[in-house]
Design an enzyme around this catalytic site. Structure first.
Site, PDB file in Angstrom:
ATOM      1  N   GLY A  71      33.953  39.234  34.630  1.00 42.27           N
ATOM      2  CA  GLY A  71      32.978  38.250  35.070  1.00 42.27           C
ATOM      3  C   GLY A  71      31.878  38.020  34.056  1.00 42.27           C
ATOM      4  CB  THR A  72      29.977  40.339  31.851  1.00 43.98           C
ATOM      5  OG1 THR A  72      29.414  41.105  32.918  1.00 43.98           O
ATOM      6  CG2 THR A  72      28.958  40.226  30.730  1.00 43.98           C
ATOM      7  N   GLY A 199      38.190  40.096  38.594  1.00 42.57           N
ATOM      8  CA  GLY A 199      39.307  40.665  39.324  1.00 42.57           C
ATOM      9  C   GLY A 199      38.977  41.916  40.107  1.00 42.57           C
ATOM     10  CB  THR A 236      47.894  39.188  22.659  1.00 40.20           C
ATOM     11  OG1 THR A 236      48.266  38.858  21.321  1.00 40.20           O
ATOM     12  CG2 THR A 236      49.143  39.402  23.500  1.00 40.20           C
ATOM     13  CB  CYS A 324      25.281  45.959  36.011  1.00 41.32           C
ATOM     14  SG  CYS A 324      26.999  45.442  36.150  1.00 41.32           S
TER      15      CYS A 324
END
Length: 389
Positions: A71-72, A199, A236, A324
């Protein structure tokens, strides 16, 4: 001791179905999805399917889904893309209660030549929309407002804000990390230009995120190199995690009703009983307009760190704020922005549930919390003073 896990806004358990979907791509199906041969091409087909699964959860088109590492990264990519695509604009609007991924980036940009407006909130954590709209200008490159607050669960009216911002021709981004999978989202009917999700907040693994980019939105890549992700993010692909993210998106769609009924009822029971049994306690945030899984409860005149340590002895996992920022002894920036008194902000605990929580766990926490609070208050020099006051 099996943990009673109520810290799902920090991270979630990877769903067994997600693990099962991922495992073959660590061993047997290890081809590079960009390869020309069929062995890699089959993996590429699974990535395409995962993109479609995430798009379905968001009500988006598959080519509007960009896979990132978290997300960051999605937040940083969105904001940097907007300011690089509109170099003539030097103004950014965000809020005082954003996740550090946006808040700290805003503060960094403010030190490096940008004018950054941080929109205030009221005592219940609701945005001052008049202040936000008043600060829109022709110099504004992007407005970034989270969909739901990670500490209090308060939901912001991002659809309304996005529509107002679009009228001014300004890019709108939302950090929807906490909202996706808990409340319905349909980007096809939205004015939102970019949306971030992570996720590991919806039972996929850590290390995979998504940035939704509406078709037609000007975009400058954050990572340059190869052709991956349509040239929008080089490198990748994290194949196994992307496939896991797709399966998690499917599960989130299937469990959203459970989130908004059974999980909500468990949250409400926990909150109601703790407020009833523990004096001088209160809910932080908007009690009505919030996520179904989250409650932030302030226990006045004691320290959150002490509460968490005693909870940990019973295997109860929760948080005193954002994961965080939990290493800091300072009260949460979210609660400070809301004007929560220091006597309450220091003793605030966030409980965030998931579909894996049970009523037996809720009953256990309800039983253990009151004596924990009572024990700490007996040792607190502020408790006696607070009761007198």
């Amino acid at each position: 001791m099996k943990p009673i896990y109520m810290d799902n806004n920090a991270t979630t358990r990877v769903a067994p179905e997600v693990v099962e979907a991922m495992l073959p791509y660590f061993s047997d199906l290890y081809g590079n999805p960009s390869s020309m041969h069929a062995f890699g091409g089959n993996v590429g087909a699974k990535l395409k399917a995962a993109r479609q699964q995430v798009a379905a959860l968001l009500g988006a088109q598959p080519d509007e889904v960009l896979f990132t590492s978290c997300g960051t990264e999605s937040d940083s990519t969105a904001i940097h893309a907007a300011i690089r695509s509109h170099p003539e604009k030097r103004h950014i609007i965000t809020t005082r209660v954003e996740h550090p991924a946006v808040k700290n980036l805003g503060e960094h940009l403010a030190k490096n030549g940008y004018r950054v407006t941080f929109v205030p909130v009221d005592r219940q954590g609701r945005l001052d929309l008049d202040y936000l709209y008043k600060n829109l200008s022709d110099d504004t490159a992007i407005v970034s407002v989270m969909w739901a607050n990670n500490e209090t669960g308060t939901i912001f009216p991002v659809e309304e804000i996005a529509a107002k911002v679009r009228e001014r021709g300004i890019v709108f981004h939302t950090d929807a990390v906490q909202a996706v999978g808990k409340i319905p989202i349909n980007m096809a009917d939205s004015a939102i230009d970019m949306l971030s999700l992570s996720g590991h907040k919806l039972h996929a693994p850590k290390g995979i995120g998504v940035l939704y980019i509406r078709k037609g939105t000007k975009f400058a890549p954050f990572l340059m190199g190869g052709h991956q992700e349509g040239g929008r993010r080089a490198g990748t692909e994290n194949t196994a995690s992307i496939i896991g993210m797709g399966r998690a998106a499917q599960l989130a769609m299937d469990s959203m009703q459970d989130e908004n009924t059974r999980v909500r009822a468990l949250r409400d029971k926990l909150e109601t009983e703790l407020l009833k049994r523990v004096p001088a306690s209160m809910v932080n945030g908007d009690p009505e307009n919030r996520l179904p899984n989250t409650t932030s409860i302030a226990f006045e005149f004691i320290e959150g760190e002490g509460i968490l340590l005693l909870m940990d002895q019973y295997g109860i996992c929760a948080s005193s704020g954002s994961a965080c920022t939990s290493g800091s002894l300072e009260p949460s920036h979210v609660l400070r922005a809301m004007g929560v008194p220091f006597t309450a902000a220091h003793g605030s605990i966030r409980y965030s549930l998931s579909i894996y929580n049970t009523e037996e766990e809720i009953d256990f926490v309800i039983d253990k919390m009151p004596p924990i609070i009572e024990r700490l208050r007996r040792m607190s020099p502020f408790w006696k003073e607070g009761r007198i006051a």
